[in-house]
Design an enzyme around this catalytic site. Structure first.
Site, PDB file in Angstrom:
ATOM      1  N   GLY A 294      -0.119  -1.377  -7.372  1.00 49.34           N
ATOM      2  CA  GLY A 294      -1.285  -0.331  -7.970  1.00 49.34           C
ATOM      3  C   GLY A 294      -2.075  -1.105  -9.265  1.00 49.34           C
ATOM      4  N   GLY A 295      -2.549  -0.244  -9.862  1.00 46.90           N
ATOM      5  CA  GLY A 295      -3.387  -0.770 -10.907  1.00 46.90           C
ATOM      6  C   GLY A 295      -2.696  -1.809 -11.918  1.00 46.90           C
TER       7      GLY A 295
ATOM      8  N   GLY B 186     -23.562 -33.826  -5.031  1.00 46.28           N
ATOM      9  CA  GLY B 186     -23.376 -32.749  -5.924  1.00 46.28           C
ATOM     10  C   GLY B 186     -22.092 -32.663  -6.594  1.00 46.28           C
ATOM     11  N   ALA B 187     -20.934 -33.245  -5.649  1.00 42.97           N
ATOM     12  CA  ALA B 187     -19.638 -33.104  -6.006  1.00 42.97           C
ATOM     13  C   ALA B 187     -19.293 -34.289  -7.037  1.00 42.97           C
ATOM     14  CB  ALA B 187     -18.816 -33.262  -4.460  1.00 42.97           C
TER      15      ALA B 187
HETATM   16  C1  HXC Z   1       8.505   7.274 -11.702  1.00 40.25           C
HETATM   17  C2  HXC Z   1       9.656   5.981 -10.306  1.00 40.25           C
HETATM   18  C3  HXC Z   1       8.297   5.291  -9.864  1.00 40.25           C
HETATM   19  C4  HXC Z   1       7.204   5.689 -10.849  1.00 40.25           C
HETATM   20  C5  HXC Z   1       9.904   4.352  -8.755  1.00 40.25           C
HETATM   21  N1  HXC Z   1      10.465   5.401  -9.449  1.00 40.25           N
HETATM   22  N2  HXC Z   1       8.769   4.292  -9.117  1.00 40.25           N
HETATM   23  N3  HXC Z   1       9.687   6.771 -11.073  1.00 40.25           N
HETATM   24  N4  HXC Z   1       7.309   6.621 -11.739  1.00 40.25           N
HETATM   25  N5  HXC Z   1       6.003   5.140 -10.581  1.00 40.25           N
HETATM   26  C6  HXC Z   1      11.798   5.645  -9.522  1.00 40.25           C
HETATM   27  C7  HXC Z   1      12.306   6.213  -7.955  1.00 40.25           C
HETATM   28  O1  HXC Z   1      12.131   7.696  -8.213  1.00 40.25           O
HETATM   29  C8  HXC Z   1      13.686   5.993  -8.109  1.00 40.25           C
HETATM   30  O2  HXC Z   1      14.425   6.806  -9.016  1.00 40.25           O
HETATM   31  C9  HXC Z   1      13.683   4.861  -8.651  1.00 40.25           C
HETATM   32  O3  HXC Z   1      12.583   4.713  -9.624  1.00 40.25           O
HETATM   33  C10 HXC Z   1      14.027   3.630  -7.789  1.00 40.25           C
HETATM   34  O4  HXC Z   1      12.804   3.773  -6.842  1.00 40.25           O
HETATM   35  P1  HXC Z   1      13.200   3.613  -5.215  1.00 40.25           P
HETATM   36  O5  HXC Z   1      11.937   4.271  -4.647  1.00 40.25           O
HETATM   37  O6  HXC Z   1      14.397   4.271  -5.032  1.00 40.25           O
HETATM   38  O7  HXC Z   1      13.333   2.033  -5.214  1.00 40.25           O
HETATM   39  P2  HXC Z   1      12.633   1.222  -3.744  1.00 40.25           P
HETATM   40  O8  HXC Z   1      13.158   1.747  -2.471  1.00 40.25           O
HETATM   41  O9  HXC Z   1      13.201  -0.028  -4.078  1.00 40.25           O
HETATM   42  O10 HXC Z   1      11.201   1.438  -3.947  1.00 40.25           O
HETATM   43  C11 HXC Z   1      10.614   0.828  -5.055  1.00 40.25           C
HETATM   44  C12 HXC Z   1       8.990   1.295  -4.935  1.00 40.25           C
HETATM   45  C13 HXC Z   1       8.779   2.428  -4.827  1.00 40.25           C
HETATM   46  C14 HXC Z   1       8.440   0.355  -3.949  1.00 40.25           C
HETATM   47  C15 HXC Z   1       8.554   0.685  -6.337  1.00 40.25           C
HETATM   48  O11 HXC Z   1       9.673   3.425  -5.600  1.00 40.25           O
HETATM   49  C16 HXC Z   1       7.459   3.215  -5.027  1.00 40.25           C
HETATM   50  O12 HXC Z   1       6.567   3.078  -4.111  1.00 40.25           O
HETATM   51  N6  HXC Z   1       7.173   3.624  -6.118  1.00 40.25           N
HETATM   52  C17 HXC Z   1       5.770   4.105  -6.594  1.00 40.25           C
HETATM   53  C18 HXC Z   1       4.948   2.920  -6.781  1.00 40.25           C
HETATM   54  C19 HXC Z   1       3.579   3.447  -7.160  1.00 40.25           C
HETATM   55  O13 HXC Z   1       2.794   4.003  -6.183  1.00 40.25           O
HETATM   56  N7  HXC Z   1       3.368   3.510  -8.398  1.00 40.25           N
HETATM   57  C20 HXC Z   1       2.136   3.796  -8.808  1.00 40.25           C
HETATM   58  C21 HXC Z   1       0.905   2.770  -8.928  1.00 40.25           C
HETATM   59  S1  HXC Z   1      -0.237   3.126  -9.520  1.00 40.25           S
HETATM   60  P3  HXC Z   1      15.753   7.299  -8.701  1.00 40.25           P
HETATM   61  O14 HXC Z   1      15.943   8.557  -9.736  1.00 40.25           O
HETATM   62  O15 HXC Z   1      16.091   8.058  -7.295  1.00 40.25           O
HETATM   63  O16 HXC Z   1      16.775   6.242  -9.029  1.00 40.25           O
HETATM   64  C22 HXC Z   1      -0.161   2.719 -11.255  1.00 40.25           C
HETATM   65  C23 HXC Z   1      -1.595   2.770 -11.955  1.00 40.25           C
HETATM   66  C24 HXC Z   1      -1.470   1.829 -13.071  1.00 40.25           C
HETATM   67  O17 HXC Z   1       0.671   2.199 -11.628  1.00 40.25           O
HETATM   68  C25 HXC Z   1      -3.114   2.044 -13.495  1.00 40.25           C
HETATM   69  C26 HXC Z   1      -3.489   1.022 -14.309  1.00 40.25           C
HETATM   70  C27 HXC Z   1      -4.919   1.017 -14.271  1.00 40.25           C
END
Ligand code: HXC
Length: 513
Positions: A168-169, A403-404
């Site tokens: 993501g971001g 040019g290069a």
């Molecule tokens: C809260 C999160 C989390 C998140 C993971 N966890 N991402 N908790 N917020 N963003 C937690 C899960 O609930 C889980 O908790 C533990 O972390 C491990 O995650 P798993 O999914 O079990 O691990 P895995 O299978 O290895 O997958 C990892 C992952 C997946 C691919 C990162 O968790 C995922 O897709 N997370 C969301 C990613 C995402 O879309 N983030 C937002 C991005 S946008 P438990 O309690 O079960 O252990 C962003 C905006 C930024 O970041 C803005 C800037 C401008």
């Protein structure tokens, strides 16, 4: 005193308990080191001082709040090769290393301290991105981090090390920093993940194929360095830091070796083939020029038609930019122009002289390149070279066409010293193109066009491209014996030791983006 000490110890015990064997194994099973193990590997033994270790995650309205110290990130400072460095290391074991408001505040504190003290920041990233249950507060934390990334840019070195997810971001903090490292197989970076790609484009792609280390170190050029595992990645970071100053007001560390400045390298007379169309590996030349043949290549597998590396010459750090005749004949295309420009910008920011080894037949022709904007992107390289005020030395090894030639740090755009080997060919274009344009009619009417072309090529080389013409006109400083190149470069670096170049006052330049 006793009672308060008991409270102090109990708190410490709770913290230690959090990082018990189960916690460690959880991360090791993923093939990764824990956040603490990583940060301890980075710093010289016994020098790491942790900050904000006891901060818990903020209460979040959507549940999933855990009782854990540190809020999923280990922060602090210490010494790397004896020099002060600030760092943070995200802890995937706590809420997936996700960035909550306190997690962000801890990172921001480190960034502020690093900027105030003029010290590099290393971010070890292993995070699910913005903490979903904290909503806007977590998101805003990224804004705070990005702001400091930008304010610190060109002031202190910033290094991002991707050792797990960066999605993501969240990828934009690394993207704003100077260098990105990735660990093979366990790290990935993308703006939108495979699920979204499937939903929006109906395309099936794996995490690795979308944003793994192999993709980013070859195709996208997002990652500058890839290592096989966490340990080697961190060793790579330490090595990179040894080439960089702590901030833009200092010079990189001088480390003298047993290599002699006046080393004569006879082998250099034989690497460039007589036949101008034959390729060779410019890395062989670099190895013979730099101290003990030791260099650290940047973005090795991306746009390999240009070579970029840090090395030392007589102990002084230099950035080397070289055309690579082994790949696409060393032509400049969009990717290599961007790669070269970025490397030059970093060298200029951090007071690292630039050594250019030139063998370039020109910019890559074709509709793909033109339509994708080679004019705009090639201009980046031209702009970066011209704008850079650090010492700039060029050695023309062979082709320096059109040019290069101008772009690759010619005298015209501000090269301080330009040398040429006797094999150099300096001209508007190579003999084939020149003869086709100037002698089209004569060739068409000739009874033996092959022989005529051969004669004209010979004449063109003698009368137009040979480096002695450029030497006598002052466009290069000297045609040198290749064997003496190391000594020439080192003498020139010393002559430029206190180089100062002023530019007109302005808010900032307008580099073509
Ligand atoms: C809260 C999160 C989390 C998140 C993971 N966890 N991402 N908790 N917020 N963003 C937690 C899960 O609930 C889980 O908790 C533990 O972390 C491990 O995650 P798993 O999914 O079990 O691990 P895995 O299978 O290895 O997958 C990892 C992952 C997946 C691919 C990162 O968790 C995922 O897709 N997370 C969301 C990613 C995402 O879309 N983030 C937002 C991005 S946008 P438990 O309690 O079960 O252990 C962003 C905006 C930024 O970041 C803005 C800037 C401008």
């Amino acid at each position: 005193m006793k009672k308060s000490y008991e409270q102090f110890s109990a708190r410490r015990e709770l913290l230690d308990k959090q990082y018990d064997e189960t916690y460690v194994q959880k991360q090791h099973k993923r093939g990764k080191l824990t956040a603490h193990e990583r940060i301890l590997l980075l710093f010289d033994e016994g020098t790491f001082e942790e900050t904000d270790a006891y901060i818990p995650p903020a209460e979040a309205s959507f549940g999933k709040t855990v009782k854990a110290f540190g809020d999923g990130v280990v922060t602090g400072f210490g010494r790397v090769n004896g020099r002060l460095v600030y760092a943070y290391s995200q802890d995937f074991n706590v809420l997936g290393g996700s960035l909550g408001s306190r997690h962000a505040a801890k990172i921001v504190k480190i960034q502020d301290m690093a900027l105030k003290t003029g010290s590099p920041v290393v971010g070890l990233i292993d995070s699910g991105g913005a903490r979903i249950q904290e909503g806007i507060t977590g998101l805003n934390g990224y804004g705070d981090i990005f702001k400091r990334n930008v304010y610190s840019s060109g002031v202190i070195p910033q290094i991002s090390v991707i050792m797990g997810p960066a999605a993501g971001g969240a990828v934009y903090s690394p993207a704003l920093t100077d260098f990105i490292f990735m660990t093979a197989d366990t790290s990935y970076m993308f703006v939108t993940g495979p699920n979204v790609v499937k939903e929006v484009l109906n395309e099936t792609v794996s995490t690795e194929d979308l944003g793994g280390a192999s993709v980013h170190s070859t195709k996208s050029g997002v990652a500058d360095f890839v290592y096989s595992d966490d340990e080697n990645t961190i060793l790579g970071v330490k090595r990179l830091l040894s080439f960089l100053p702590l901030n833009n007001m200092e010079n990189p560390p001088l480390i003298k070796s047993d290599d002699t400045a006046k080393r004569v390298e006879d082998q250099l007379r034989n690497i460039v083939p007589e036949d101008p169309d034959k390729p060779y590996d410019v890395k062989e030349i670099v190895e013979l020029l730099v101290d003990n043949g030791d260099y650290m290549e940047v973005a090795e597998n991306h746009a390999s038609n240009i070579f970029t590396a840090f090395a030392r010459m007589d102990g002084q750090v230099v950035g080397i930019v070289a055309n690579q005749p082994k790949v696409m004949a060393g032509t400049l295309d969009i990717d290599s122009s961007i790669k070269g420009a970025r490397f030059i910008n970093i060298c200029n920011s951090f007071n690292i002289p630039i050594i250019t080894l030139e063998d370039v037949p020109g910019f890559l022709p074709g509709t793909d390149q033109e339509h994708d904007g080679i004019i705009r992107h090639g201009a980046k390289l031209l702009y970066a070279y011209t704008f850079a005020s650090v010492p700039k030395i060029t050695v023309i090894l062979r082709k320096a066409y059109g040019g290069a030639y101008i772009v690759m740090n010619s005298k015209g755009i501000g090269g301080d010293f330009v040398f040429a080997w006797p094999t150099a060919e300096i001209a508007v274009m190579g003999p084939d193109g020149a003869i086709a344009i100037l002698y089209r009619k004569e060739l068409a009417e000739s009874e033996d066009p092959v022989m005529l072309k051969k004669e004209l090529t010979q004449k063109y080389r003698e009368e137009v491209t040979n480096p002695y013409i450029a030497d006598e006109k002052g466009f290069i400083d000297e045609v040198i014996d290749p064997a003496m190149t190391r000594s020439k470069i080192i003498t020139s670096l010393k002559a430029l030791d206190r180089k100062t170049e002023y530019r007109p006052k302005r808010k900032h330049g307008n580099m073509p983006l």
